[in-house]
Design a protein around this motif. Structure first.
Motif, short mmCIF file in Angstrom:
data_model
loop_
_atom_site.label_atom_id
_atom_site.label_comp_id
_atom_site.label_asym_id
_atom_site.label_seq_id
_atom_site.Cartn_x
_atom_site.Cartn_y
_atom_site.Cartn_z
N VAL A 195 0.82 -1.22 0.00
CA VAL A 195 0.00 0.00 0.00
C VAL A 195 0.85 1.27 0.00
CG1 VAL A 195 -1.78 1.30 1.25
CG2 VAL A 195 -1.86 -1.21 1.20
N ILE A 196 1.77 1.37 0.96
CA ILE A 196 2.50 2.62 1.16
C ILE A 196 3.58 2.86 0.09
CG2 ILE A 196 3.87 3.99 2.77
CD1 ILE A 196 1.00 3.51 3.65
N MET A 197 4.51 1.90 -0.07
CA MET A 197 5.64 2.10 -0.97
C MET A 197 5.25 2.30 -2.43
SD MET A 197 8.25 2.55 0.79
CE MET A 197 9.35 2.67 -0.63
N PRO A 198 4.25 1.57 -2.98
CA PRO A 198 3.88 1.85 -4.37
C PRO A 198 3.42 3.29 -4.59
CG PRO A 198 3.00 -0.27 -3.68
CD PRO A 198 3.55 0.37 -2.45
N GLN A 199 2.82 3.90 -3.56
CA GLN A 199 2.38 5.30 -3.69
C GLN A 199 3.53 6.27 -3.41
OE1 GLN A 199 -1.73 6.14 -2.07
NE2 GLN A 199 -1.43 4.13 -1.12
N ALA A 200 4.45 5.85 -2.54
CA ALA A 200 5.54 6.75 -2.14
C ALA A 200 6.67 6.82 -3.15
CB ALA A 200 6.10 6.30 -0.79
N VAL A 201 6.76 5.81 -4.04
CA VAL A 201 7.92 5.69 -4.90
C VAL A 201 8.12 6.92 -5.80
CG1 VAL A 201 6.71 4.45 -6.75
CG2 VAL A 201 9.17 4.11 -6.42
N ARG A 202 7.02 7.53 -6.27
CA ARG A 202 7.15 8.70 -7.13
C ARG A 202 7.79 9.86 -6.40
NH1 ARG A 202 2.17 6.48 -8.81
NH2 ARG A 202 2.10 5.99 -11.04
N ALA A 203 7.42 10.03 -5.14
CA ALA A 203 7.99 11.13 -4.35
C ALA A 203 9.41 10.83 -3.91
CB ALA A 203 7.11 11.41 -3.13
N VAL A 204 9.79 9.54 -3.89
CA VAL A 204 11.10 9.14 -3.39
C VAL A 204 12.20 9.32 -4.44
CG1 VAL A 204 12.45 7.09 -2.72
CG2 VAL A 204 10.27 7.56 -1.62
N VAL A 205 11.86 9.20 -5.71
CA VAL A 205 12.88 9.19 -6.77
C VAL A 205 13.80 10.41 -6.76
CG1 VAL A 205 13.25 9.26 -9.27
CG2 VAL A 205 11.68 7.60 -8.29
N PRO A 206 13.27 11.66 -6.74
CA PRO A 206 14.20 12.80 -6.78
C PRO A 206 15.18 12.85 -5.62
CG PRO A 206 11.97 13.49 -7.35
CD PRO A 206 11.86 12.08 -6.85
N PRO A 207 14.74 12.71 -4.35
CA PRO A 207 15.73 12.73 -3.27
C PRO A 207 16.68 11.54 -3.30
CG PRO A 207 13.54 12.23 -2.39
CD PRO A 207 13.36 12.67 -3.80
N VAL A 254 27.63 12.15 -13.54
CA VAL A 254 26.51 12.84 -12.89
C VAL A 254 25.42 13.17 -13.90
CG1 VAL A 254 25.82 14.97 -11.72
CG2 VAL A 254 27.89 13.77 -11.00
N LEU A 255 25.80 13.55 -15.11
CA LEU A 255 24.81 13.83 -16.15
C LEU A 255 24.02 12.57 -16.50
CD1 LEU A 255 26.78 16.23 -18.54
CD2 LEU A 255 24.87 16.81 -17.01
N ILE A 256 24.69 11.42 -16.50
CA ILE A 256 23.99 10.16 -16.77
C ILE A 256 22.97 9.88 -15.68
CG2 ILE A 256 24.26 7.65 -16.91
CD1 ILE A 256 26.99 8.17 -18.25
N LEU A 257 23.36 10.06 -14.42
CA LEU A 257 22.42 9.84 -13.31
C LEU A 257 21.26 10.83 -13.38
CD1 LEU A 257 24.82 9.17 -10.28
CD2 LEU A 257 23.38 7.53 -11.48
N SER A 258 21.55 12.06 -13.73
CA SER A 258 20.48 13.06 -13.86
C SER A 258 19.52 12.68 -14.98
CB SER A 258 21.08 14.45 -14.13
OG SER A 258 21.91 14.86 -13.06
N GLY A 259 20.05 12.14 -16.06
CA GLY A 259 19.20 11.68 -17.16
C GLY A 259 18.31 10.53 -16.73
N VAL A 260 18.85 9.61 -15.93
CA VAL A 260 18.04 8.50 -15.40
C VAL A 260 16.92 9.04 -14.53
CG1 VAL A 260 18.07 6.47 -13.89
CG2 VAL A 260 19.92 6.83 -15.54
N GLN A 261 17.24 10.02 -13.70
CA GLN A 261 16.22 10.62 -12.83
C GLN A 261 15.10 11.24 -13.66
OE1 GLN A 261 17.67 13.57 -10.07
NE2 GLN A 261 15.66 14.49 -9.80
N ARG A 262 15.44 12.01 -14.69
CA ARG A 262 14.42 12.64 -15.53
C ARG A 262 13.57 11.60 -16.24
NH1 ARG A 262 18.73 16.23 -16.54
NH2 ARG A 262 19.24 15.11 -18.47
#
Length: 216
Positions: free
Chosen positions: A134-146, A198-206
């Motif tokens: 219940v919790i983690m599937p909803q939280a995952v979107r908010a967790v990705v950027p940090p 770092v640019l590669i990681l930023s691209g993965v995040q986006r």
């Protein structure tokens, strides 16, 4: 360019070990961070206290001291992996970074309305199932950027291992200096390598953010 081409062996070995450090430390710190985050939001008071103690103690300890312990104190304990500074660096980075992983995950969990957990408990779901189903599937979107910010910080923190006999990207400049290469050119090539990573990681995040924003 000659500094890079004439010393390609150092650059390849250094960044290869940096990626090894980053990859394994990222996996282990994420797994440990999930456990600690679970402790931090657990309804069991001793577990919450243990999670809080771990985060506050390790996070407020300089990374250099953590790696210093694993380089010189850990081998005296006779535990596995003590013969490899690379393994010791992975252990130290994982334990240190897990505190930031845990707090990033906990911040994502806190974005989920309390009513979701209450509804899950009302139908008899235990805490572990509530978190995973219940919790983690909803939280995952908010967790990705940090979390991606923590991964980027981890990548840069791997350079601290250079002070403990680990031949990674942070040690390239010192080795090039021994070969008589210009210090500025050596440093600029190392910086360029980290910028690319770092640019590669930023691209993965986006990519993740775009994918999940469309899925909403």
């Amino acid at each position: 360019m000659n500094t890079l081409l004439d010393n390609l062996d150092l650059f390849v070995e250094g960044f290869k070990n940096t990626l090894i450090l980053f990859f394994f430390s990222a996996i282990f710190s994420l797994l440990l961070g999930l456990v600690i985050a679970g402790f931090r939001v657990s309804p069991v008071t001793p577990l919450r206290a243990l999670g809080t103690l771990y985060v506050n103690t390790v996070r407020n300890t300089p990374l250099t001291l953590v790696l210093f312990f694993f380089a010189f104190g850990y081998p005296r304990l006779g535990l596995p992996g003590a013969q490899s500074y690379l393994v010791l660096a992975v252990i130290g980075l994982s334990i240190y970074t897990a505190t930031y992983m845990a707090e990033a995950i906990r911040s994502g969990i806190n974005t989920v309305p309390v009513g979701q957990a209450e509804a899950a408990r009302a139908i008899g779901m235990p805490f572990g199932m509530t978190m995973t189903q219940v919790i983690m599937p909803q939280a995952v979107r908010a967790v990705v950027p940090p979390l991606m910010n923590v991964f980027i910080a981890l990548l840069k923190n791997t350079t601290v291992a250079a002070g403990f006999s680990v031949m990674e990207a942070g040690a390239i400049r010192a080795n090039l200096s021994e070969r008589g290469e210009p210090a500025m050119a050596s440093m600029l090539w190392v910086i360029a390598g980290f910028v690319v990573l770092v640019l590669i990681l930023s691209g993965v995040q986006r990519w993740f953010e775009k994918k999940w924003s469309l899925a909403r």
